[in-house]
Design a protein around this motif. Structure first.
Motif, PDB file in Angstrom:
ATOM      1  N   GLY A 165       0.622  -0.868   0.235  1.00  0.00           N
ATOM      2  CA  GLY A 165      -0.091  -0.171   0.178  1.00  0.00           C
ATOM      3  C   GLY A 165       0.739   1.055   0.116  1.00  0.00           C
ATOM      4  N   VAL A 166       2.464   1.585   0.904  1.00  0.00           N
ATOM      5  CA  VAL A 166       2.734   2.719   0.942  1.00  0.00           C
ATOM      6  C   VAL A 166       3.195   2.530  -0.556  1.00  0.00           C
ATOM      7  N   ILE A 167       4.009   1.537  -0.605  1.00  0.00           N
ATOM      8  CA  ILE A 167       4.454   1.066  -2.523  1.00  0.00           C
ATOM      9  C   ILE A 167       4.351   2.040  -3.071  1.00  0.00           C
ATOM     10  N   GLU A 168       2.240   1.346  -3.294  1.00  0.00           N
ATOM     11  CA  GLU A 168       1.243   2.041  -4.649  1.00  0.00           C
ATOM     12  C   GLU A 168       1.029   3.389  -4.703  1.00  0.00           C
ATOM     13  N   ASP A 169       1.546   4.672  -2.608  1.00  0.00           N
ATOM     14  CA  ASP A 169       0.921   5.458  -2.743  1.00  0.00           C
ATOM     15  C   ASP A 169       2.151   6.168  -3.498  1.00  0.00           C
ATOM     16  N   LEU A 170       3.291   5.469  -2.887  1.00  0.00           N
ATOM     17  CA  LEU A 170       4.609   6.271  -3.706  1.00  0.00           C
ATOM     18  C   LEU A 170       4.470   6.557  -4.905  1.00  0.00           C
ATOM     19  N   LYS A 171       4.055   5.553  -6.166  1.00  0.00           N
ATOM     20  CA  LYS A 171       4.419   5.219  -7.188  1.00  0.00           C
ATOM     21  C   LYS A 171       2.717   6.531  -7.875  1.00  0.00           C
ATOM     22  N   ASN A 172       2.014   6.276  -6.781  1.00  0.00           N
ATOM     23  CA  ASN A 172       1.046   7.987  -7.320  1.00  0.00           C
ATOM     24  C   ASN A 172       1.324   8.479  -6.540  1.00  0.00           C
ATOM     25  N   GLY A 173       2.621   9.068  -6.954  1.00  0.00           N
ATOM     26  CA  GLY A 173       2.538  10.839  -6.174  1.00  0.00           C
ATOM     27  C   GLY A 173       2.397  11.178  -5.023  1.00  0.00           C
ATOM     28  N   ILE A 174       1.369   9.996  -4.158  1.00  0.00           N
ATOM     29  CA  ILE A 174       0.900  10.555  -2.879  1.00  0.00           C
ATOM     30  C   ILE A 174       2.295  10.376  -1.227  1.00  0.00           C
ATOM     31  N   PHE A 175       2.284  10.693  -0.854  1.00  0.00           N
ATOM     32  CA  PHE A 175       3.199  10.103   0.859  1.00  0.00           C
ATOM     33  C   PHE A 175       1.989  10.558   1.434  1.00  0.00           C
ATOM     34  N   PRO A 176       2.368   9.132   1.776  1.00  0.00           N
ATOM     35  CA  PRO A 176       1.386   8.704   3.155  1.00  0.00           C
ATOM     36  C   PRO A 176       1.747  10.182   4.113  1.00  0.00           C
ATOM     37  N   ASN A 177       0.353  10.409   5.008  1.00  0.00           N
ATOM     38  CA  ASN A 177       0.649  11.482   5.903  1.00  0.00           C
ATOM     39  C   ASN A 177      -0.281  10.881   7.108  1.00  0.00           C
ATOM     40  N   PHE A 178       0.996  10.045   7.464  1.00  0.00           N
ATOM     41  CA  PHE A 178       1.044   9.289   8.916  1.00  0.00           C
ATOM     42  C   PHE A 178       0.103   9.999   9.909  1.00  0.00           C
ATOM     43  N   VAL A 179       0.687  11.106  10.506  1.00  0.00           N
ATOM     44  CA  VAL A 179       0.195  12.068  11.159  1.00  0.00           C
ATOM     45  C   VAL A 179      -1.244  11.653  11.279  1.00  0.00           C
TER      46      VAL A 179
ATOM     47  N   MET B  45     -15.353  10.055  -5.239  1.00  0.00           N
ATOM     48  CA  MET B  45     -15.996   9.909  -4.428  1.00  0.00           C
ATOM     49  C   MET B  45     -15.749  10.469  -3.219  1.00  0.00           C
ATOM     50  N   LEU B  46     -15.785  10.677  -1.972  1.00  0.00           N
ATOM     51  CA  LEU B  46     -15.036  10.726  -0.446  1.00  0.00           C
ATOM     52  C   LEU B  46     -15.403   9.837   0.275  1.00  0.00           C
ATOM     53  N   ALA B  47     -15.119   9.000   0.962  1.00  0.00           N
ATOM     54  CA  ALA B  47     -14.467   7.270   1.808  1.00  0.00           C
ATOM     55  C   ALA B  47     -13.156   7.143   2.159  1.00  0.00           C
ATOM     56  N   MET B  48     -13.385   6.359   3.233  1.00  0.00           N
ATOM     57  CA  MET B  48     -12.973   6.030   4.311  1.00  0.00           C
ATOM     58  C   MET B  48     -11.820   4.820   3.320  1.00  0.00           C
ATOM     59  N   ASN B  49     -10.749   4.984   3.442  1.00  0.00           N
ATOM     60  CA  ASN B  49      -9.351   4.322   2.972  1.00  0.00           C
ATOM     61  C   ASN B  49      -8.843   3.987   3.573  1.00  0.00           C
ATOM     62  N   PHE B  50      -8.948   1.687   4.011  1.00  0.00           N
ATOM     63  CA  PHE B  50      -7.775   1.418   5.609  1.00  0.00           C
ATOM     64  C   PHE B  50      -6.475   1.320   4.599  1.00  0.00           C
ATOM     65  N   ARG B  51      -5.106   1.668   4.917  1.00  0.00           N
ATOM     66  CA  ARG B  51      -4.046   1.975   4.269  1.00  0.00           C
ATOM     67  C   ARG B  51      -2.955   1.005   5.673  1.00  0.00           C
ATOM     68  N   GLY B  52      -3.613   0.377   6.697  1.00  0.00           N
ATOM     69  CA  GLY B  52      -2.835  -1.080   7.740  1.00  0.00           C
ATOM     70  C   GLY B  52      -3.374  -0.424   8.992  1.00  0.00           C
ATOM     71  N   PRO B  53      -3.001  -0.927  10.005  1.00  0.00           N
ATOM     72  CA  PRO B  53      -3.477  -0.764  11.030  1.00  0.00           C
ATOM     73  C   PRO B  53      -3.341   0.508  12.001  1.00  0.00           C
ATOM     74  N   PHE B  54      -4.291   1.550  12.495  1.00  0.00           N
ATOM     75  CA  PHE B  54      -4.722   2.461  12.828  1.00  0.00           C
ATOM     76  C   PHE B  54      -4.270   3.477  11.270  1.00  0.00           C
ATOM     77  N   ARG B  55      -4.080   2.936  10.803  1.00  0.00           N
ATOM     78  CA  ARG B  55      -3.630   3.677   9.359  1.00  0.00           C
ATOM     79  C   ARG B  55      -4.893   4.162   8.643  1.00  0.00           C
ATOM     80  N   ILE B  56      -6.080   5.843   8.301  1.00  0.00           N
ATOM     81  CA  ILE B  56      -6.752   5.586   7.274  1.00  0.00           C
ATOM     82  C   ILE B  56      -7.583   6.575   6.559  1.00  0.00           C
TER      83      ILE B  56
END
Lengths: 170, 386
Positions: free
Chosen positions: A117-131, B1-12
């Motif tokens: 998921g993180v790799i896919e984000d980076l590929k799509n130019g999205i840097f995950p905003n972890f905070v 559309m706007l929707a919740m997107n799960f990215r991993g435990p504790f990360r959405i």
């Protein structure tokens, strides 16, 4: 409680048990621990011969439990299996729901999927905003003292481990 | 559309670029969400405790919405209908649905036979995207979705999709007899509703056990029950035995499931090492606190593959365990009546109303029990006035 009587089933059972002394003499339809959650109407005995909905077209890979003969008439199309995690999931679905390996393999796939998921984000130019994703704004607003302490302790532990691992050997 | 997107435990994340759902089957409908809720069982997904929870999925199995499109085979539901959508996806024609076990449909989840299809509950429940979004695909649209009765508050309606039926069924499965002592483990929304509903079946005494003081206080006021903090006791089982003439409760309800606290061993084995499906302490205490020949009712959610439980006590005490996902469709007529008559006040459990855009914070607050949160309601941006 209403008792459902299926004449065909009754005939079949009658043939089977006609020579068994006392068969059924103590049967009590009131003694039904499934009541009231289950409405007994004989549908159990239809087995798999019930009216089914049309099949949803299968345009994506859909795994199914090997405890059933095929997929259900409808299924979700969210997040089809892909990448390495998809291959691991495929492996998991070779064993039944009764096997620990089925579930543990899926847990492994989930872990791999998070990295994908993180790799896919980076590929799509999205840097995950972890905070933001971790909801730290809420922690800061409602739980500041404990939150800051927790982060500080974790940072200290990480710093100590990194320091220990990168120490110069004498 | 706007929707919740799960990215991993504790990360959405609240993702504005999610594709809108489309009709996939003649019996489908597309619903524009007007309100949705975060369920305690969503937290099991959020915490990474449920296998086959895939990155990119949208959670949410408690929602109301307006029908915006129907498939060619849908006959009852019409575009423009405002409906509450039960969390179970049910075909209405398999042997289990026909016996009103709508939470156990055999034609909605290919991935696991142990569970029916549920909205937004990972691939263990069929892989359907859920209602923490602006739009949702609703399969078997003529079976589950129910028109919101005229005059019913939308917040009561959304609380009828899971919380109220599950709490009610927890009490119903307890087989409560007039005068019975009922102990409910867990003062979350389901536990509080179960405690409230226990009175409807004639309970003589209702006791709620939890470790969060603000929730215990809420339970006392909302459900007219006694409520005790197990962190203030040496042993909650001994406390309950003593409180019930040393016999045990007639009925114990596990309204916690796999995210329990109260046992360090189960925390390590279940939550850290994932060698069992979370922490089953509530179920353990329920078995030990119920009287001989008593009934344990389980609505707390446990994942596969197994949990540590005192099966020896279960057998030796002659306990009956009754458990299931709520059969929402079966219970709706009765519950709608209770709500419309003012006997039940489901919306009274909603403590926070939060824009869908702030879903990451909402999950964190619910998970960490911040700001006195009991039940968070999510409002999609284009549905504020619906």
């Amino acid at each position: 409680m209403e008792r459902y009587i299926d004449p065909e089933m009754d005939r079949r059972i009658a043939d089977t048990v006609k020579n068994i002394p006392g068969w059924g003499m103590d049967a009590d339809p009131e003694n039904d621990p499934t009541y009231p959650m289950k409405k007994r109407n004989g549908a159990d005995y239809e087995r798999i011969h019930y009216e089914k909905a049309p099949q949803q077209p299968v345009n994506i890979p859909v795994f199914h439990s090997i405890e059933r003969p095929g997929i259900t008439r409808v299924f979700g199309t969210s997040t089809p299996p892909s990448g390495l995690s998809g291959l691991i999931r495929k492996q998991a679905f070779k064993s039944s729901e009764a096997k620990g390996t089925h579930w543990m393999t899926l847990v492994l796939a989930d872990k791999v999927n998070v990295v994908e998921g993180v790799i896919e984000d980076l590929k799509n130019g999205i840097f995950p905003n972890f905070v933001a994703e971790l909801g730290w704004k809420a922690e800061w607003q409602y739980n500041r003292k404990k939150f800051v302490t927790r982060i500080a302790v974790k940072a200290l532990v990480v710093a100590a481990v990194v320091g220990w691992l990168t120490r110069k050997k004498k | 559309m706007l929707a919740m997107n799960f990215r991993g435990p504790f990360r959405i994340r609240a993702d504005r670029n999610r594709p809108e759902p489309k009709i996939e089957h003649p019996y489908d409908a597309i619903v524009q969400v007007t309100r949705s809720l975060i369920c305690g069982s969503d937290l099991h997904l959020y915490h990474g405790l449920v296998p086959d929870t895939r990155v990119g999925m949208t959670f949410g199995h408690e929602f109301t919405g307006v029908v915006v499109e129907v498939g060619s085979g849908v006959q009852k539901l019409k575009v423009g209908d405002h409906v509450l959508v039960p969390f179970n996806i049910a075909c209405g024609s398999c042997p289990f649905c026909k016996q009103e076990l709508y939470g156990n449909c055999h034609e909605s989840n290919p991935e696991a036979t142990a569970s029916a299809g549920f909205f937004g509950y990972a691939h263990i429940a069929g892989g359907y995207d859920g209602g923490q979004a602006e739009y949702v695909r609703v399969p078997y649209a003529d079976v589950g979705p129910t028109l919101i009765p005229e005059g019913m508050d939308i917040e009561d309606a959304v609380m009828l999709t899971d919380v109220t039926p599950t709490g009610y069924q927890a009490a119903e499965m307890g087989g409560i007899q007039q005068g019975d002592t009922v102990v409910v483990f867990g003062a979350g929304p389901i536990g509080i509703m179960a405690a409230r509903c226990a009175w409807l079946f004639g309970a003589g005494r209702v006791i709620v056990i939890d470790h969060l003081e603000y929730r215990l206080e809420f339970a006392r006021n909302y459900a007219f029950c006694e409520a005790y903090n197990f962190k203030e006791m040496d042993d909650p089982v001994v406390f309950l035995k003593k409180a019930t003439d040393w016999l045990g409760a007639d009925v114990c309800i596990d309204a916690v499931g796999c995210d329990a606290v109260g046992s360090t061993i189960q925390d390590i084995i279940g939550k850290q090492l994932l060698m069992e499906a979370g922490n089953a302490t509530a179920f353990h205490w329920a078995i030990n606190s119920v009287k001989k020949g008593g009934i344990v009712s389980v609505v707390g959610v446990y994942g596969p593959p197994w949990n540590l439980a005192p099966l020896g006590s279960l057998m030796n005490k002659g306990i009956t365990v009754r458990a299931n996902q709520a059969s929402v469709k079966r219970l709706l007529p009765k519950l709608i009546e209770h709500v419309m008559a003012g006997r039940l006040n489901p919306k009274g459990l909603i403590s926070h109303r939060i824009p869908l855009e702030d879903i990451s914070d909402a999950y964190r607050m619910f998970s960490a029990k911040l700001d006195g949160m009991i039940k968070p309601l999510l409002i999609p941006p284009r549905a504020v006035t619906a």
